[in-house]
Scaffold this motif. Structure first.
Motif, mmCIF file in Angstrom:
data_model
loop_
_atom_site.group_PDB
_atom_site.id
_atom_site.type_symbol
_atom_site.label_atom_id
_atom_site.label_comp_id
_atom_site.label_asym_id
_atom_site.label_seq_id
_atom_site.Cartn_x
_atom_site.Cartn_y
_atom_site.Cartn_z
ATOM 1 N N GLU A 1 -9.575 3.062 -18.631
ATOM 2 C CA GLU A 1 -8.317 3.234 -17.901
ATOM 3 C C GLU A 1 -8.437 2.554 -16.537
ATOM 4 O OE1 GLU A 1 -5.223 4.618 -18.460
ATOM 5 O OE2 GLU A 1 -5.873 4.783 -20.536
ATOM 6 N N GLY A 2 -7.324 2.055 -16.052
ATOM 7 C CA GLY A 2 -7.213 1.571 -14.677
ATOM 8 C C GLY A 2 -6.179 2.444 -13.994
ATOM 9 N N ILE A 3 -6.554 3.042 -12.880
ATOM 10 C CA ILE A 3 -5.713 4.069 -12.242
ATOM 11 C C ILE A 3 -5.589 3.739 -10.753
ATOM 12 C CG2 ILE A 3 -5.441 6.591 -11.912
ATOM 13 C CD1 ILE A 3 -7.710 6.868 -14.111
ATOM 14 N N ARG A 4 -4.454 4.058 -10.152
ATOM 15 C CA ARG A 4 -4.225 3.767 -8.736
ATOM 16 C C ARG A 4 -4.307 5.013 -7.868
ATOM 17 N NH1 ARG A 4 -2.275 -0.796 -5.502
ATOM 18 N NH2 ARG A 4 -1.511 -2.313 -6.978
ATOM 19 N N ILE A 5 -4.725 4.799 -6.635
ATOM 20 C CA ILE A 5 -4.667 5.867 -5.633
ATOM 21 C C ILE A 5 -3.713 5.389 -4.534
ATOM 22 C CG2 ILE A 5 -6.027 7.435 -4.181
ATOM 23 C CD1 ILE A 5 -8.505 5.753 -5.475
ATOM 24 N N TYR A 6 -2.704 6.200 -4.262
ATOM 25 C CA TYR A 6 -1.735 5.884 -3.210
ATOM 26 C C TYR A 6 -1.755 7.001 -2.176
ATOM 27 C CZ TYR A 6 0.530 2.570 -6.491
ATOM 28 O OH TYR A 6 0.814 1.544 -7.353
ATOM 29 N N SER A 7 -2.112 6.688 -0.954
ATOM 30 C CA SER A 7 -2.114 7.677 0.135
ATOM 31 C C SER A 7 -2.756 9.002 -0.298
ATOM 32 C CB SER A 7 -0.686 7.945 0.624
ATOM 33 O OG SER A 7 -0.064 6.739 0.973
ATOM 34 N N GLY A 8 -3.917 8.906 -0.894
ATOM 35 C CA GLY A 8 -4.638 10.109 -1.287
ATOM 36 C C GLY A 8 -4.096 10.814 -2.523
ATOM 37 N N ASN A 9 -3.233 10.131 -3.259
ATOM 38 C CA ASN A 9 -2.662 10.693 -4.483
ATOM 39 C C ASN A 9 -3.099 9.837 -5.673
ATOM 40 O OD1 ASN A 9 -0.858 12.220 -6.163
ATOM 41 N ND2 ASN A 9 0.575 10.493 -6.061
ATOM 42 N N SER B 1 -8.403 6.403 0.271
ATOM 43 C CA SER B 1 -7.054 6.986 0.203
ATOM 44 C C SER B 1 -6.096 6.036 -0.518
ATOM 45 C CB SER B 1 -6.537 7.336 1.588
ATOM 46 O OG SER B 1 -6.288 6.165 2.307
ATOM 47 N N ASP B 2 -6.437 4.749 -0.562
ATOM 48 C CA ASP B 2 -5.673 3.789 -1.355
ATOM 49 C C ASP B 2 -6.666 2.917 -2.096
ATOM 50 O OD1 ASP B 2 -2.584 3.758 -0.571
ATOM 51 O OD2 ASP B 2 -3.784 4.305 1.188
ATOM 52 N N GLY B 3 -6.451 2.746 -3.361
ATOM 53 C CA GLY B 3 -7.396 1.938 -4.118
ATOM 54 C C GLY B 3 -7.165 2.017 -5.610
ATOM 55 N N ASP C 1 -12.580 1.735 -6.046
ATOM 56 C CA ASP C 1 -12.742 0.596 -5.130
ATOM 57 C C ASP C 1 -11.378 0.180 -4.592
ATOM 58 O OD1 ASP C 1 -14.006 -1.442 -3.764
ATOM 59 O OD2 ASP C 1 -14.631 -2.542 -5.542
ATOM 60 N N LYS C 2 -11.400 -0.807 -3.722
ATOM 61 C CA LYS C 2 -10.153 -1.413 -3.248
ATOM 62 C C LYS C 2 -9.582 -2.276 -4.365
ATOM 63 C CE LYS C 2 -9.956 0.092 0.935
ATOM 64 N NZ LYS C 2 -8.953 1.137 1.112
ATOM 65 N N ILE C 3 -8.299 -2.488 -4.309
ATOM 66 C CA ILE C 3 -7.672 -3.319 -5.340
ATOM 67 C C ILE C 3 -7.239 -4.667 -4.770
ATOM 68 C CG2 ILE C 3 -5.427 -2.206 -4.947
ATOM 69 C CD1 ILE C 3 -5.380 -2.718 -8.235
ATOM 70 N N ILE C 4 -7.366 -5.689 -5.614
ATOM 71 C CA ILE C 4 -6.862 -7.012 -5.225
ATOM 72 C C ILE C 4 -5.521 -7.210 -5.932
ATOM 73 C CG2 ILE C 4 -7.352 -9.485 -5.118
ATOM 74 C CD1 ILE C 4 -10.353 -8.117 -6.026
ATOM 75 N N LEU C 5 -4.480 -7.375 -5.152
ATOM 76 C CA LEU C 5 -3.128 -7.558 -5.679
ATOM 77 C C LEU C 5 -2.837 -9.030 -5.886
ATOM 78 C CD1 LEU C 5 -1.158 -5.321 -3.196
ATOM 79 C CD2 LEU C 5 -1.404 -4.906 -5.620
ATOM 80 N N TYR C 6 -1.723 -9.302 -6.572
ATOM 81 C CA TYR C 6 -1.181 -10.662 -6.502
ATOM 82 C C TYR C 6 -0.851 -10.893 -5.026
ATOM 83 C CZ TYR C 6 -0.261 -11.066 -11.559
ATOM 84 O OH TYR C 6 -0.390 -11.166 -12.902
ATOM 85 N N ALA D 1 -2.067 -2.350 -11.979
ATOM 86 C CA ALA D 1 -2.565 -3.305 -10.992
ATOM 87 C C ALA D 1 -1.408 -4.032 -10.306
ATOM 88 C CB ALA D 1 -3.514 -4.296 -11.650
ATOM 89 N N ALA D 2 -0.471 -4.555 -11.096
ATOM 90 C CA ALA D 2 0.624 -5.375 -10.547
ATOM 91 C C ALA D 2 1.768 -4.537 -9.995
ATOM 92 C CB ALA D 2 1.150 -6.311 -11.623
ATOM 93 N N GLU D 3 1.843 -3.278 -10.337
ATOM 94 C CA GLU D 3 2.972 -2.373 -10.013
ATOM 95 C C GLU D 3 4.246 -2.923 -10.655
ATOM 96 O OE1 GLU D 3 1.903 -2.602 -5.701
ATOM 97 O OE2 GLU D 3 1.854 -0.413 -5.884
ATOM 98 N N VAL D 4 5.306 -3.164 -9.875
ATOM 99 C CA VAL D 4 6.521 -3.779 -10.435
ATOM 100 C C VAL D 4 6.676 -5.126 -9.742
ATOM 101 C CG1 VAL D 4 9.019 -3.565 -10.772
ATOM 102 C CG2 VAL D 4 7.572 -1.497 -10.744
#
Ligand code: PXG
Length: 292
Positions: A32-40, A83-85, A115-120, A247-250
């Motif tokens: 799975e690839g999962i996101r963390i947004y502002s500690g969520n 907190s973001d990653g 870890d930190k994420i690399i976005l487009y 990873a890409a979001e929208v």
């Protein structure tokens, strides 16, 4: 950085698995690839459910419960004070011998990287992506169901190579019947009038967590959400188009196979959906309490 290897937090340099691990030798495992947004941790429960479903499909028994796995993910994120990653959670068949028989693998391996994420680059969120459809077909469900998030990503990687070779950032894969499936690591949506349309799960796509979120957003903003079959014709003649993924979001799509979508700029409704998505990312999920 601390990596969770089979429940133990170890420094990155010590987080090693065997060259006999069947995840490496055969791609025998799930992830799975999962996101963390502002500690969520965004939609963590849904990601864990999908992980266990993928594991069930490949007849791999994860040695800990879903609740314990959620605790392991939270433990890893908080130990790294992120907190973001981005979280990569991998479960493999474990160490075996040089035959592919999974019976020889006695102990499942799991590890969690936060870890930190690399976005487009930001310009693509602002200006949109130019993408192409590629020749390589999406795996057929009868061979390896695309709903399984397995360690076998070669099908998608071959599509990505085709896109790279053509100077495009992303590829749209078509299924065996000629219908649109998905991008290499993202689901696809089009907008036509007030209809928000995405390929049905039976078209051979991952049941994306971001896809499900966008379907909810579409309903919330009173669009007609439709899951159906789509052809290239539907893509080329769409009013708007975008991709969705952890990873890409929208991310807006402004050109497909040289046909401009919405005159080559991100669409109005797409921008509304992106705005709504940002609000959702902080609301749905598991909140982290950081160790001091
Ligand atoms: N389709 C496929 C084939 C995917 O791999 C998605 C759709 C979107 O699903 P979610 O649940 O994330 O909305 C994915 C997931 C990467 C990367 O490095 C991409 C994914 C997962 C892990 C890494 O680009 N995409």
């Amino acid at each position: 950085m601390l990596i969770n290897l089979n429940g133990n937090l170890v420094p990155k340099e010590e987080a090693k698995i065997s060259v006999f691990d069947h995840g490496l030798l055969y791609g025998d495992g799930v992830f799975e690839g999962i996101r963390i947004y502002s500690g969520n941790i965004f939609k963590l429960v849904e990601h864990i459910d999908r992980l266990y479903d993928s594991a069930k499909f490949i007849n791999l028994e994860i040695p800990i419960s879903k609740k314990e796995m959620i605790d392991e993910v939270v433990k890893t994120v908080s130990a790294n004070k992120l907190s973001d990653g981005y979280i990569r959670l991998v479960v493999t068949r474990g160490e075996g011998d040089l035959g592919l028989d999974p019976k020889k693998c006695k102990k499942v391996t799991y590890f969690i990287i936060a870890d930190k994420i690399i976005l487009y680059p930001n310009e693509f969120y602002k200006n949109g992506l130019k993408i192409i459809t590629v020749a390589i077909r999406r795996n057929v469900s009868e061979a390896l169901d695309p709903r399984v998030k397995s360690l076998n990503y070669l099908n998608n990687i071959l599509a990505k190579i085709e896109a790279n070779n053509a100077g495009s950032l992303e590829a749209i894969m078509i299924n065996q019947q000629g219908y649109v499936a998905e991008a290499t690591g993202d689901n696809i949506f089009i907008i036509k009038g007030n209809n928000l349309i995405t390929p049905s799960l039976f078209c051979g796509v991952l049941n994306g967590i971001t896809r499900a979120t966008v379907i909810d957003i579409g309903k919330k903003i009173k669009m007609n959400v439709i899951e159906q079959t789509l052809t290239r014709y539907d893509l080329y003649t769409a009013d708007e188009c975008f991709l969705t993924g952890t990873a890409a979001e929208v991310i807006p799509v402004v050109e497909i196979d040289t046909r401009k979508i919405n005159g080559g700029v991100p669409g109005k409704k797409t921008k509304i959906i992106i705005r709504e998505f940002k609000k959702f990312t902080k609301k749905l999920g598991v909140k982290i309490k950081y160790n001091s």
